[in-house]
Design an enzyme around this catalytic site. Structure first.
Site, PDB file in Angstrom:
ATOM      1  N   SER A  47      -4.292  22.127   5.843  1.00 42.46           N
ATOM      2  CA  SER A  47      -3.196  21.205   6.144  1.00 42.46           C
ATOM      3  C   SER A  47      -3.663  20.141   7.121  1.00 42.46           C
ATOM      4  O   SER A  47      -4.176  20.458   8.191  1.00 42.46           O
ATOM      5  CB  SER A  47      -2.012  21.973   6.759  1.00 42.46           C
ATOM      6  OG  SER A  47      -1.069  21.069   7.301  1.00 42.46           O
ATOM      7  N   SER A  73      12.246  20.691  11.547  1.00 37.95           N
ATOM      8  CA  SER A  73      13.346  19.740  11.738  1.00 37.95           C
ATOM      9  C   SER A  73      14.602  20.127  10.968  1.00 37.95           C
ATOM     10  O   SER A  73      15.646  19.525  11.149  1.00 37.95           O
ATOM     11  CB  SER A  73      12.905  18.348  11.291  1.00 37.95           C
ATOM     12  OG  SER A  73      12.600  18.361   9.909  1.00 37.95           O
ATOM     13  N   GLY A  74      14.482  21.110  10.074  1.00 39.39           N
ATOM     14  CA  GLY A  74      15.634  21.456   9.243  1.00 39.39           C
ATOM     15  C   GLY A  74      15.778  20.563   8.030  1.00 39.39           C
ATOM     16  O   GLY A  74      16.817  20.547   7.381  1.00 39.39           O
ATOM     17  N   LEU A  75      14.722  19.802   7.695  1.00 40.28           N
ATOM     18  CA  LEU A  75      14.751  18.964   6.491  1.00 40.28           C
ATOM     19  C   LEU A  75      13.970  19.623   5.361  1.00 40.28           C
ATOM     20  O   LEU A  75      13.553  18.980   4.406  1.00 40.28           O
ATOM     21  CB  LEU A  75      14.199  17.567   6.784  1.00 40.28           C
ATOM     22  CG  LEU A  75      14.944  16.760   7.845  1.00 40.28           C
ATOM     23  CD1 LEU A  75      14.287  15.402   8.062  1.00 40.28           C
ATOM     24  CD2 LEU A  75      16.411  16.581   7.485  1.00 40.28           C
ATOM     25  N   SER A  76      13.731  20.915   5.501  1.00 41.94           N
ATOM     26  CA  SER A  76      13.172  21.736   4.431  1.00 41.94           C
ATOM     27  C   SER A  76      11.727  21.444   4.087  1.00 41.94           C
ATOM     28  O   SER A  76      11.370  21.299   2.928  1.00 41.94           O
ATOM     29  CB  SER A  76      14.029  21.648   3.159  1.00 41.94           C
ATOM     30  OG  SER A  76      15.240  22.277   3.403  1.00 41.94           O
ATOM     31  N   SER A  77      10.881  21.427   5.115  1.00 44.87           N
ATOM     32  CA  SER A  77       9.451  21.307   4.839  1.00 44.87           C
ATOM     33  C   SER A  77       8.958  22.541   4.090  1.00 44.87           C
ATOM     34  O   SER A  77       8.099  22.436   3.210  1.00 44.87           O
ATOM     35  CB  SER A  77       8.658  21.110   6.135  1.00 44.87           C
ATOM     36  OG  SER A  77       8.956  22.111   7.075  1.00 44.87           O
ATOM     37  N   GLU A 132      10.694  33.026  -0.772  1.00 45.00           N
ATOM     38  CA  GLU A 132      11.082  32.924   0.641  1.00 45.00           C
ATOM     39  C   GLU A 132      11.900  34.143   1.067  1.00 45.00           C
ATOM     40  O   GLU A 132      11.747  34.648   2.174  1.00 45.00           O
ATOM     41  CB  GLU A 132      11.852  31.626   0.909  1.00 45.00           C
ATOM     42  CG  GLU A 132      12.078  31.415   2.394  1.00 45.00           C
ATOM     43  CD  GLU A 132      12.191  29.966   2.813  1.00 45.00           C
ATOM     44  OE1 GLU A 132      12.674  29.749   3.934  1.00 45.00           O
ATOM     45  OE2 GLU A 132      11.794  29.062   2.070  1.00 45.00           O
ATOM     46  N   ASP A 176      18.032  24.522  -0.678  1.00 46.65           N
ATOM     47  CA  ASP A 176      16.882  23.698  -0.282  1.00 46.65           C
ATOM     48  C   ASP A 176      15.903  23.514  -1.431  1.00 46.65           C
ATOM     49  O   ASP A 176      15.467  22.394  -1.728  1.00 46.65           O
ATOM     50  CB  ASP A 176      16.165  24.335   0.916  1.00 46.65           C
ATOM     51  CG  ASP A 176      17.053  24.369   2.145  1.00 46.65           C
ATOM     52  OD1 ASP A 176      18.130  23.744   2.123  1.00 46.65           O
ATOM     53  OD2 ASP A 176      16.672  25.025   3.137  1.00 46.65           O
ATOM     54  N   TYR A 214      19.908  33.331  11.580  1.00 45.23           N
ATOM     55  CA  TYR A 214      20.332  32.992  10.219  1.00 45.23           C
ATOM     56  C   TYR A 214      20.639  34.246   9.407  1.00 45.23           C
ATOM     57  O   TYR A 214      21.704  34.374   8.784  1.00 45.23           O
ATOM     58  CB  TYR A 214      19.206  32.183   9.555  1.00 45.23           C
ATOM     59  CG  TYR A 214      19.508  31.658   8.174  1.00 45.23           C
ATOM     60  CD1 TYR A 214      19.970  30.362   7.987  1.00 45.23           C
ATOM     61  CD2 TYR A 214      19.305  32.443   7.038  1.00 45.23           C
ATOM     62  CE1 TYR A 214      20.220  29.860   6.723  1.00 45.23           C
ATOM     63  CE2 TYR A 214      19.557  31.953   5.774  1.00 45.23           C
ATOM     64  CZ  TYR A 214      20.013  30.664   5.628  1.00 45.23           C
ATOM     65  OH  TYR A 214      20.271  30.187   4.367  1.00 45.23           O
TER      66      TYR A 214
END
Length: 393
Positions: free
Chosen positions: A72, A131-135, A168, A180, A230
Site C-alpha cells: 500500500s 473517516s467512515g467513507l468506507s475505505s 468482513e 457500504d 458497533y
C-alpha cells in the site's frame, strides 16, 4: 472521473516494488457517503448512499506460484506482505490492512471460486483512512472486481458486494450490514441508491443539487468499527427484534411503521434498548420520506430530515460523540446549509452536508474555526462528487 495521478502512482509503485511486468492491469473502486439511513442496513431498513469519485486504485499482475503479495502506497511503512493461498483460512494479526483483500479471496473460495495462482497488488487510495467513507468496503469491492476479471469468475457486481460483506462479517469480524459494499459495487454517476436492505431491491435516484454541493467534513478522529461499539449496537437491535417478534409479525425492525412501534414498544422494558430500536424504526421511515422529498424537488425538507437523523443518532442511538456533534451543530447555524448529519458508523469519522454554492467557503471557514476552538485540532473538508462503480482504468 478517474484521477490519472492516482493511476500513475500505483503503476510506478508496482514497478518499484515488484519490477516491470508486461501484464499489469489497473483498477478503481469508489468510496461512498450515505446521505440518510444510518444503522438501518442490518435492521432490514432502507438506506440512501451514493458512490464517490474518490476511492481505491490498484495495479495488479498474476504470479506463477501460490503467493499473493500486497503493498500500500498509503501505508508504505507496512512494507510488502505476502501469504500463500493455502494459508489464508484464519485471519492473521501480522497481515494488518491486507486482511481485507485476503478475506475476499477466502470468501470467493468458500463459494467454490478458488485461485489457481496468486498475484501481486499495489494499492493507493484517496479516501481518508478511518473517516467512515468506507475505505475498507472500497478495498473489498476492488478486490472482488479484480478477482472476477483476472480469474474469469462468473459473478455480478451485486454478488461482489455480498461476498465483500460476508468476508468482513466472517473473516474480519465486523458485523456490518450490506450498505457500504453495495454502494461501492453498484454506484452510478450523479445518482444515489435507494436500497431496501431487507430484500436488496433498489432504485437509482438522480441527485440534482442545482446551486448546491455535497461537502464532507472529517473529524480526524479515527474510528475502527470492529473495535468500536458497533457490534454491541447490532446485538441490542437483534435482541429487541426477538422480543418484539413475540407480539408482532416482523422479520426486521425495518418492517415496523412508527405507529406500530409506538403501539408495541412497551414490551422493550430496557429503556436503552427501546431507544436503539426506536432509532432503527424512525430512521427507516425518515429515509423513505427523504427520497420522496427529493423526487418532489423539496431539497429543504430533505435537509430537515438529515438534521432529525443526526439528532436521533445522537440522542437515541448514541453513536455520535462530541466531534461529530460539534461539526453538525455548527453547520446548522450557517446560512445556506440545507442539511447536515453524521454519516457512517459513527464514533468519529465524518459529517455530510448539503451546502449552497455561495455558502461553501464560509461553511468551511466558520465550522472549521469553531471546531478547532472546541476540539483542539482541525477538521478536514472535502467537496465531493457522485461517481460510478468499480472499473478497470
Amino acid at each position: 472521473m478517474i484521477d490519472q495521478n492516482m493511476k500513475q502512482s500505483v503503476l510506478e509503485n508496482f514497478e518499484k516494488v515488484f519490477g516491470k511486468r508486461e501484464d499489469i492491469k489497473t483498477y478503481f473502486a469508489p468510496g461512498r457517503v450515505n446521505l440518510i439511513g444510518e444503522h438501518t442496513d442490518y435492521n432490514g431498513g432502507h438506506v440512501f448512499p451514493c458512490a464517490l469519485t474518490i476511492g481505491t486504485y490498484a495495479a495488479v499482475a498474476k504470479r506463477d506460484d501460490r503467493m499473493v503479495q500486497f503493498y500500500s502506497v498509503n501505508q508504505d511503512r507496512f512494507g510488502v506482505y505476502g501469504v500463500n493461498l493455502d494459508d489464508i483460512d484464519t485471519i492473521s494479526d501480522q497481515a494488518g490492512w491486507t486482511n481485507y483483500p485476503i478475506g475476499v479471496i477466502w470468501a470467493f473460495a468458500k463459494r467454490g471460486m478458488k485461485l489457481d495462482k496468486g498475484f501481486d497488488m499495489v494499492i493507493n487510495g484517496n479516501i481518508p483512512n478511518g473517516s467512515g467513507l468506507s475505505s475498507s468496503a472500497s478495498l473489498e469491492v476492488l478486490t472482488g472486481f479484480i478477482l472476477r476479471d483476472l480469474y474469469k469468475f462468473d459473478v455480478t457486481n451485486q454478488d461482489i458486494a455480498l461476498i465483500g460483506q460476508y468476508s468482513e462479517n466472517n473473516y474480519n469480524g465486523c458485523n456490518c450490514g450490506i450498505m457500504d459494499q453495495f454502494a461501492s459495487a453498484m454506484g452510478k454517476e450523479n445518482n444515489a441508491i435507494f436500497l431496501d436492505t431487507a430484500d436488496l431491491s433498489f432504485e437509482y435516484a438522480p441527485i440534482k443539487l442545482d446551486g448546491a454541493k455535497i461537502v464532507i467534513a472529517n473529524t480526524n478522529k479515527k474510528h475502527k468499527l470492529t473495535d468500536s461499539q458497533y457490534n454491541a449496537r447490532r446485538s441490542m437491535c437483534e435482541e429487541a427484534l426477538s422480543i418484539l417478534q413475540k407480539t408482532v409479525d416482523i422479520k426486521g425492525l425495518g418492517d415496523l411503521s412508527i405507529e406500530e412501534f409506538e403501539a408495541h414498544k412497551d414490551v422493550l422494558t430496557d429503556p436503552d434498548m427501546q431507544r436503539k430500536a426506536k432509532h432503527a424504526v424512525y430512521e427507516n421511515q425518515r429515509t423513505i420520506e427523504a427520497v420522496k422529498a427529493l423526487k418532489a424537488g423539496d431539497i429543504n425538507h430533505f435537509g430537515e430530515l438529515m438534521r432529525q437523523s443526526h439528532e436521533s443518532l445522537r440522542d437515541d442511538y448514541d453513536v455520535t460523540g462530541i466531534e461529530l456533534d460539534t461539526l453538525a451543530e455548527e453547520a446548522w447555524k450557517i446560512p445556506g446549509v440545507i442539511g447536515s448529519r453524521m454519516t457512517g458508523g459513527g464514533f468519529g469519522g465524518c459529517t455530510v452536508s448539503i451546502v449552497k454554492d455561495e455558502a461553501v467557503e464560509n461553511f468551511k471557514k466558520t465550522v472549521g474555526e469553531n471546531y478547532r476552538k472546541k476540539i483542539g485540532y482541525d477538521a478536514t473538508f472535502y467537496t465531493v462528487e457522485i461517481g460510478g462503480g468499480p472499473q478497470e482504468v
